[in-house]
Design an enzyme around this catalytic site. Sequence first.
Site, short mmCIF file in Angstrom:
data_model
loop_
_atom_site.label_atom_id
_atom_site.label_comp_id
_atom_site.label_asym_id
_atom_site.label_seq_id
_atom_site.Cartn_x
_atom_site.Cartn_y
_atom_site.Cartn_z
N GLN A 95 33.26 28.83 49.86
CA GLN A 95 33.05 28.18 48.57
C GLN A 95 32.38 26.83 48.74
O GLN A 95 32.62 26.11 49.72
CB GLN A 95 34.40 28.00 47.87
CG GLN A 95 34.33 27.45 46.46
CD GLN A 95 35.71 27.32 45.85
OE1 GLN A 95 36.66 27.98 46.27
NE2 GLN A 95 35.84 26.46 44.86
N CYS A 101 36.44 29.60 42.83
CA CYS A 101 37.22 30.40 43.78
C CYS A 101 37.53 31.78 43.22
O CYS A 101 37.62 32.76 43.96
CB CYS A 101 38.51 29.68 44.15
SG CYS A 101 39.59 29.32 42.75
N HIS A 255 44.73 28.24 42.69
CA HIS A 255 43.62 28.75 43.49
C HIS A 255 43.68 30.28 43.54
O HIS A 255 44.76 30.87 43.53
CB HIS A 255 43.74 28.17 44.90
CG HIS A 255 42.53 28.34 45.76
ND1 HIS A 255 41.27 27.95 45.37
CD2 HIS A 255 42.38 28.85 47.02
CE1 HIS A 255 40.41 28.18 46.35
NE2 HIS A 255 41.06 28.75 47.36
N ASN A 279 41.64 33.02 51.84
CA ASN A 279 41.24 31.89 51.04
C ASN A 279 39.71 31.87 50.95
O ASN A 279 39.02 31.89 51.97
CB ASN A 279 41.74 30.60 51.72
CG ASN A 279 41.46 29.35 50.90
OD1 ASN A 279 40.66 29.36 49.97
ND2 ASN A 279 42.13 28.27 51.26
N TRP A 281 37.77 29.56 50.57
CA TRP A 281 37.17 28.41 51.26
C TRP A 281 36.72 28.77 52.68
O TRP A 281 35.95 28.04 53.28
CB TRP A 281 38.18 27.26 51.33
CG TRP A 281 38.45 26.61 50.01
CD1 TRP A 281 37.85 26.88 48.81
CD2 TRP A 281 39.40 25.58 49.76
NE1 TRP A 281 38.36 26.08 47.82
CE2 TRP A 281 39.33 25.27 48.37
CE3 TRP A 281 40.32 24.88 50.53
CZ2 TRP A 281 40.13 24.30 47.78
CZ3 TRP A 281 41.12 23.90 49.94
CH2 TRP A 281 41.02 23.61 48.58
N ASN A 573 50.12 87.12 31.60
CA ASN A 573 50.99 88.23 32.04
C ASN A 573 50.33 89.59 31.88
O ASN A 573 51.00 90.63 31.95
CB ASN A 573 52.32 88.20 31.27
CG ASN A 573 52.11 88.27 29.76
OD1 ASN A 573 50.98 88.45 29.30
ND2 ASN A 573 53.20 88.14 29.01
N SER A 575 49.21 91.30 29.38
CA SER A 575 49.76 92.13 28.32
C SER A 575 48.68 92.58 27.33
O SER A 575 48.93 93.43 26.48
CB SER A 575 50.84 91.35 27.58
OG SER A 575 50.28 90.23 26.90
#
Length: 686
Positions: A95, A101, A255, A279, A281, A573, A575
Amino acid sequence: MSLWLPFRGRWKLGQKNSLRGSSQLSKQDYESLRERCLMEGHLFEDESFPASLRSVGSGPLLRKLPPGLQWKRPPELHNNPQFYSANAKRLDLCQGVVGDCWFLAALQALTLHQDILSRVVPLNQNFTEKYAGIFQFWFWHFGKWVPVVIDDRLPVNAAGQLVFVSSTYKNLFWGALLEKAYAKLSGSYEDLQRGQVSEALVDFTGGVTMTFNLAEAPGNLWDILTRATYNRTLIGCQTHSGMERVLENGLVGGHAYTLTGIRKVTCKHGPEYLVRLRNPWGKVEWKGDWSDSSSTWELLSPKEKILLLRKSDDGEFWMTLKDFKAHFMLLVICKLTPGLLSQEVGQKWACTLREGKWEKGSTAGGRMKSPRDTFWKNPQFLLSIWSPQEDRRFLMPCSVLVSLLQKPRHRHRNRKPHLAIGFYLFRLSKYYGDPRKLPPEFFWENGPLSWPEAFLTEREVSQELQLVSGTYVIVPCTSEAGQESEFLLRVFSRKHIFHEIGCDASAVFSKEIVDQNEGQDAFFTKLFEKYPEINAVQLQKILNHMTWPSLGSARPLFSLDACQGILALLDLNASGTVSIQEFRHLWKQLMLYQEVFHKHDSHRLGYLNRTQLRAAMRDAGIVLSDDICQLMLVRYGGPRLQMDFVSFVHLMLRAESMEGAFQNLTQDGKGIYLQKPEWLMMTLYS
């Protein structure tokens, strides 16, 4: 049109076309501008985002700038500049003086997914081949992927060091250029000073964010993190609010960090749950248990210690889940597919988005406060949900994810703060005719199924719901009446239809769709008093006497052969008939099919071409390649390769049947092994 004028040996964009919004961004055509610069032998200069303090901003950020600020291009800063290097360490960004951030934390999460990163950052750009000082990036901006074109002039101090984002590899510049593009999208570098990591995650992916307050973290947080890290998610987090300063424990207050991994380890005293954070940074790390210098690493086996511990001040560190919950305030998970919390495996999700606005005096109704308030004036959206895996013996709930995003109310994202927003969900079980909106009486008589526990001043609020098949109304609103803004409402589920009430009433308020309980049950009861079991002839008679409100004059005619094919797919089934439960399932599918068919039959011709067919099937939950879609038109369409509604129904039922069979038979989601009888059964029914 953009006005282009030669100026001091550079190409500049005329200032009378200064950027007004995302619609203006797309007017800068990267390829045309690049070719023009190459042809004329000049480097691109973007006057819509110039190399001046105007692009930096006009607020406190100016006081952070070093004396003697200059703007230089990467070839002026390094003898071997590179745009991007796959061999470089993935988390190589640091950064600068901008307090962004939140942007860096999201960007570092993005670097963990190379394919997603390449969607935002075209990695074929460079400073050698056809270099013209122009670069392009892509962001998901309120429902659309928009390109942002910039020149590569970057602010540096007197020593030639980048003032804003930089890389630990001094010759890499993709991060600095991406930050410049995002600043242009946001209005200025100043507009990156404040933000939420969730905002950047959505802008990088078009995904949906879920934010967890860690003070009230769910008991299964570790399970959620486990599913998130093993699925396509990007994860950020934020410490407790306050001044951005380094605390005694090594964390930075107020942050944003990136969550880069998790690990369950076995210590001498039992299991320990660890999370790895970074971080933005690029330095300053946690000093507590499991930090780089902590003695707790001695509790692990030598092999595991070697695997996990890396002693370097790179901003990345481990800590326990317990400490994470104690020292961090928010956890943000950006889901690229919505099935994170519901644990649905191998399922396709459909997404529908609708735009709307709250306007003072008409649609800015505010929250529900009293039975006779203005809440009913808010935009209303009708949502019909189907469960594609609905058990034919009882009703199964469907996972539905709803996301509400408010648009910025100024070109500069920080000029006007976010409004406090939320949404209510109601069940609709009564037909109200064909109004432009549900009347106030509906909200007097029906309590919401879901409502905001708190109205949040966030750009996005979302909620994952478990809903039974049926019809619902979503009402997005601001916390107070009269507040104006535009918004985007997104719904994710396996199968749904989603419209704003009053915008497409013919499709929305068909009785058969609105009433999923009362009227439908009465219809089924009468039907099966007459036909306890339905054979193909009776099915043909029923389907050809049904009303199809969304299809208009293009009334479908089901042949006996088509009905026999439908019956074979539903008759589990063997049928020769279907029961009331099986017919109920068919009915819901037909209601869905007529909606998507109507939506994509844009010319109301009664048939779909290949492009329309593929889009309609995607809306109904089946994704096909172009080649397979063409084959489906040959197999199920007419001689002109067009598909009518009856053929579309036939195709969809077969496709869903085969997909369901695959999901039941596959062990790994990639393939299946069939014995001969199973193979014959599937091929004869396909």
